[in-house]
Design a protein around this motif. Structure first.
Motif, PDB file in Angstrom:
ATOM      1  N   ALA A  53      11.623 -31.766  10.743  1.00  0.00           N
ATOM      2  CA  ALA A  53      12.980 -31.914  11.986  1.00  0.00           C
ATOM      3  C   ALA A  53      14.429 -32.228  10.826  1.00  0.00           C
ATOM      4  N   VAL A  54      13.888 -32.052   9.519  1.00  0.00           N
ATOM      5  CA  VAL A  54      14.281 -33.199   7.914  1.00  0.00           C
ATOM      6  C   VAL A  54      14.667 -32.094   7.375  1.00  0.00           C
ATOM      7  N   ASP A  55      13.950 -31.042   7.620  1.00  0.00           N
ATOM      8  CA  ASP A  55      14.124 -28.984   7.529  1.00  0.00           C
ATOM      9  C   ASP A  55      15.599 -28.897   8.052  1.00  0.00           C
ATOM     10  N   LYS A  56      15.432 -29.306   9.536  1.00  0.00           N
ATOM     11  CA  LYS A  56      16.625 -28.223  10.206  1.00  0.00           C
ATOM     12  C   LYS A  56      17.298 -28.660  10.004  1.00  0.00           C
ATOM     13  N   ILE A  57      17.852 -30.215  10.293  1.00  0.00           N
ATOM     14  CA  ILE A  57      18.631 -30.690  10.231  1.00  0.00           C
ATOM     15  C   ILE A  57      19.712 -30.251   8.787  1.00  0.00           C
ATOM     16  N   PHE A  58      18.596 -30.840   8.139  1.00  0.00           N
ATOM     17  CA  PHE A  58      19.307 -29.863   7.106  1.00  0.00           C
ATOM     18  C   PHE A  58      19.787 -28.769   6.253  1.00  0.00           C
ATOM     19  N   LYS A  59      18.998 -27.535   7.136  1.00  0.00           N
ATOM     20  CA  LYS A  59      19.520 -25.737   7.526  1.00  0.00           C
ATOM     21  C   LYS A  59      20.885 -26.119   7.821  1.00  0.00           C
ATOM     22  N   GLU A  60      20.840 -26.393   8.955  1.00  0.00           N
ATOM     23  CA  GLU A  60      21.725 -26.876  10.121  1.00  0.00           C
ATOM     24  C   GLU A  60      23.300 -27.746   9.510  1.00  0.00           C
ATOM     25  N   LEU A  61      22.891 -28.688   8.706  1.00  0.00           N
ATOM     26  CA  LEU A  61      24.428 -29.003   8.140  1.00  0.00           C
ATOM     27  C   LEU A  61      24.633 -28.669   6.629  1.00  0.00           C
ATOM     28  N   ASP A  62      23.524 -27.732   5.754  1.00  0.00           N
ATOM     29  CA  ASP A  62      24.215 -26.641   4.880  1.00  0.00           C
ATOM     30  C   ASP A  62      25.063 -25.371   4.778  1.00  0.00           C
ATOM     31  N   ALA A  65      24.817 -23.031   2.237  1.00  0.00           N
ATOM     32  CA  ALA A  65      23.399 -22.505   2.085  1.00  0.00           C
ATOM     33  C   ALA A  65      24.128 -23.298   0.566  1.00  0.00           C
ATOM     34  N   ASP A  66      24.314 -23.189  -0.739  1.00  0.00           N
ATOM     35  CA  ASP A  66      23.980 -24.109  -1.861  1.00  0.00           C
ATOM     36  C   ASP A  66      23.223 -25.116  -1.591  1.00  0.00           C
ATOM     37  N   ASN A  67      22.107 -25.459  -0.501  1.00  0.00           N
ATOM     38  CA  ASN A  67      20.963 -26.425  -1.216  1.00  0.00           C
ATOM     39  C   ASN A  67      21.605 -27.672  -1.048  1.00  0.00           C
ATOM     40  N   THR A  68      22.907 -28.263  -0.980  1.00  0.00           N
ATOM     41  CA  THR A  68      23.794 -30.154  -0.644  1.00  0.00           C
ATOM     42  C   THR A  68      23.989 -29.922   0.457  1.00  0.00           C
ATOM     43  N   VAL A  69      24.347 -30.964   0.919  1.00  0.00           N
ATOM     44  CA  VAL A  69      24.957 -31.317   2.125  1.00  0.00           C
ATOM     45  C   VAL A  69      26.345 -32.211   1.374  1.00  0.00           C
ATOM     46  N   ASP A  70      27.647 -31.726   1.393  1.00  0.00           N
ATOM     47  CA  ASP A  70      28.854 -32.858   0.895  1.00  0.00           C
ATOM     48  C   ASP A  70      29.374 -33.137   1.886  1.00  0.00           C
ATOM     49  N   PHE A  71      30.295 -34.122   1.871  1.00  0.00           N
ATOM     50  CA  PHE A  71      30.590 -34.551   2.276  1.00  0.00           C
ATOM     51  C   PHE A  71      31.219 -33.850   3.516  1.00  0.00           C
ATOM     52  N   GLN A  72      32.011 -32.549   3.468  1.00  0.00           N
ATOM     53  CA  GLN A  72      32.645 -32.675   4.603  1.00  0.00           C
ATOM     54  C   GLN A  72      31.327 -31.926   6.262  1.00  0.00           C
ATOM     55  N   GLU A  73      30.661 -31.673   5.212  1.00  0.00           N
ATOM     56  CA  GLU A  73      29.237 -30.816   5.902  1.00  0.00           C
ATOM     57  C   GLU A  73      28.334 -32.420   6.685  1.00  0.00           C
ATOM     58  N   PHE A  74      28.323 -33.306   5.484  1.00  0.00           N
ATOM     59  CA  PHE A  74      28.105 -34.048   6.549  1.00  0.00           C
ATOM     60  C   PHE A  74      28.824 -35.123   7.410  1.00  0.00           C
TER      61      PHE A  74
END
Ligand SMILES: [Ca+2]
Length: 93
Positions: A53-62, A65-74
């Motif tokens: 679930a975490v992987d899925k949420i992370f992938k959707e938010l990023d 696709a730079d492997n980090t979630v910035d504030f805009q993506e958050f």
């Protein structure tokens, strides 16, 4: 401060608190996102303990696709959760 301003300040604080844990302090790594979800939103999300679930949420938010979630993506997650809560409140009235 108005309620809205307080809510925004709170979100920025939460993001900052987790983003500074490791690596770039302006972005969330997958581990930081996981900590944030579990600690701050565990009750709401429930399944955040589930690695898939975490992987899925992370992938959707990023989105870039730079492997980090910035504030805009958050902010997309915050919007999605807010809409979800709104629907829930409306349907339970
Ligand atoms: Ca990103």
């Amino acid at each position: 401060m108005s309620d809205t301003q307080q809510a925004m300040a709170l979100l920025l604080n939460v993001f900052d608190k987790y983003a500074r844990k490791e690596g770039d302090s302006d972005t969330l790594t997958k581990q930081e996102l996981k900590d944030l979800l579990q600690t701050e939103l565990g009750e709401l999300l429930g399944k955040a303990n589930d690695k898939a679930a975490v992987d899925k949420i992370f992938k959707e938010l990023d989105r870039n696709a730079d492997n980090t979630v910035d504030f805009q993506e958050f902010a997309n997650l915050v919007t999605a959760l807010t809409v979800m809560c709104h629907e829930f409140i409306k349907s339970s009235k």
